[in-house]
Design a protein around this motif. Structure first.
Motif, short mmCIF file in Angstrom:
data_model
loop_
_atom_site.label_atom_id
_atom_site.label_comp_id
_atom_site.label_asym_id
_atom_site.label_seq_id
_atom_site.Cartn_x
_atom_site.Cartn_y
_atom_site.Cartn_z
N ARG A 8 0.83 -1.20 0.00
CA ARG A 8 0.00 0.00 0.00
C ARG A 8 0.86 1.25 0.00
NH1 ARG A 8 -4.59 -1.55 4.45
NH2 ARG A 8 -5.54 -3.21 3.26
N ALA A 9 1.91 1.27 0.83
CA ALA A 9 2.79 2.44 0.87
C ALA A 9 3.48 2.64 -0.47
CB ALA A 9 3.83 2.28 1.99
N THR A 10 3.90 1.54 -1.10
CA THR A 10 4.53 1.64 -2.41
C THR A 10 3.54 2.18 -3.43
OG1 THR A 10 5.99 -0.19 -1.88
CG2 THR A 10 5.73 0.33 -4.21
N GLY A 11 2.31 1.69 -3.39
CA GLY A 11 1.27 2.18 -4.30
C GLY A 11 1.01 3.65 -4.10
N THR A 12 1.00 4.10 -2.87
CA THR A 12 0.79 5.51 -2.57
C THR A 12 1.94 6.34 -3.14
OG1 THR A 12 -0.42 4.94 -0.57
CG2 THR A 12 0.45 7.18 -0.71
N ALA A 13 3.16 5.86 -2.97
CA ALA A 13 4.32 6.58 -3.50
C ALA A 13 4.25 6.65 -5.03
CB ALA A 13 5.62 5.91 -3.07
N LEU A 14 3.87 5.56 -5.68
CA LEU A 14 3.75 5.57 -7.13
C LEU A 14 2.65 6.51 -7.60
CD1 LEU A 14 4.24 1.79 -7.96
CD2 LEU A 14 5.83 3.66 -8.36
N ALA A 15 1.55 6.57 -6.85
CA ALA A 15 0.47 7.49 -7.21
C ALA A 15 0.96 8.93 -7.09
CB ALA A 15 -0.74 7.27 -6.31
N VAL A 56 9.80 8.93 5.14
CA VAL A 56 9.19 9.56 6.31
C VAL A 56 8.16 8.61 6.92
CG1 VAL A 56 7.69 11.45 7.07
CG2 VAL A 56 9.67 11.93 5.63
N LEU A 57 7.32 8.01 6.08
CA LEU A 57 6.30 7.09 6.57
C LEU A 57 6.95 5.86 7.20
CD1 LEU A 57 3.34 6.49 6.92
CD2 LEU A 57 3.33 5.51 4.64
N ALA A 58 7.98 5.33 6.56
CA ALA A 58 8.69 4.18 7.12
C ALA A 58 9.32 4.55 8.46
CB ALA A 58 9.75 3.70 6.14
N SER A 59 9.84 5.76 8.55
CA SER A 59 10.45 6.23 9.80
C SER A 59 9.39 6.35 10.90
CB SER A 59 11.14 7.57 9.58
OG SER A 59 11.66 8.06 10.78
N GLN A 113 -1.18 1.76 18.87
CA GLN A 113 -0.72 2.23 17.56
C GLN A 113 -1.95 2.37 16.68
OE1 GLN A 113 2.43 0.02 15.52
NE2 GLN A 113 1.34 0.37 13.59
N VAL A 114 -2.17 3.58 16.16
CA VAL A 114 -3.28 3.84 15.25
C VAL A 114 -2.71 4.07 13.86
CG1 VAL A 114 -5.24 5.35 14.73
CG2 VAL A 114 -4.67 4.82 17.11
N ASP A 115 -3.22 3.29 12.90
CA ASP A 115 -2.81 3.42 11.50
C ASP A 115 -3.88 4.20 10.76
OD1 ASP A 115 -0.69 1.79 12.19
OD2 ASP A 115 -1.54 -0.01 11.27
N PHE A 116 -3.48 5.26 10.07
CA PHE A 116 -4.37 6.06 9.23
C PHE A 116 -4.14 5.62 7.79
CE2 PHE A 116 -3.60 8.55 13.00
CZ PHE A 116 -4.83 9.15 13.28
N LEU A 124 -1.14 6.12 5.34
CA LEU A 124 -0.90 7.56 5.29
C LEU A 124 -0.09 8.07 6.48
CD1 LEU A 124 -4.49 8.72 4.27
CD2 LEU A 124 -2.47 8.61 2.79
N ASP A 125 -0.34 7.50 7.66
CA ASP A 125 0.30 7.99 8.87
C ASP A 125 0.16 6.93 9.95
OD1 ASP A 125 1.67 9.72 10.53
OD2 ASP A 125 0.08 11.22 10.64
N VAL A 126 1.04 7.00 10.94
CA VAL A 126 1.02 6.09 12.08
C VAL A 126 1.33 6.90 13.32
CG1 VAL A 126 2.10 4.07 13.15
CG2 VAL A 126 1.83 4.15 10.68
#
Length: 164
Positions: A8-15, A56-59, A113-116, A124-126
């Motif tokens: 999902r994060a990769t897809g977001t980055a590609l978008a 940033v998201l991975a961090s 831990q809340v995942d957005f 999107l965010d954690v």
């Protein structure tokens, strides 16, 4: 991070790369630039930005994991935590109410831990929120707030939850 979240994060980055590339192509070019060079430069810049956004998201995800790993004597409490409906605050950040039920015989605190995520998928965010000092047999509440403005239809999920 679970594999589906990585995709999902990769897809977001590609978008993001695609959107920035298209936007750059629509902005026109100067007298000494060709359309191809403008698009190429924009694609390079977009790729760099998407990479940084992914970093940033991975961090943030790693930091959330570290915070939860530091909890001493914590037990899995994901099943004891419920999230309300996400809302956008006046500052543009997404908030969600976190409710933790203490099924233990002593007063306990919770780290959640809340995942957005985007409604179609894409992390999107954690954030990690603490629900402190919940009495035995009672519930406690806290509000999780995204670290930045999020757009679109945002969904929230409990990534991890610990009672300690």
């Amino acid at each position: 991070m679970p594999a589906h979240r990585t995709r999902r994060a990769t897809g977001t980055a590609l978008a993001a790369v695609t959107a920035l590339t298209l936007a750059a192509g629509l902005t026109g070019c100067s007298d000494d630039s060709t359309p191809e060079s403008v698009v190429s430069d924009a694609a390079s810049a977009a790729s760099s930005l998407a990479s940084k956004a992914g970093d940033v998201l991975a961090s943030a995800t790693a930091e959330a994991g570290h915070k939860l790993d530091e909890v001493k004597g914590g037990v899995d409490a994901k099943g004891d935590v419920q999230l309300g409906k996400p809302a956008t605050g006046s500052d543009g950040r997404t908030t969600v109410e976190v409710t933790a039920a203490n099924t233990d015989g002593k007063t306990r605190s919770f780290a959640v831990q809340v995942d957005f995520e985007q409604s179609g998928g894409g992390l999107l965010d954690v954030v990690v929120v603490t629900v402190p000092d919940v009495a035995a047999g009672r519930t406690g509440k806290a509000t999780a707030r995204s670290t930045r403005k999020l757009s679109g239809d945002v969904k929230t999920y409990v990534g991890r939850a610990l009672r300690y």
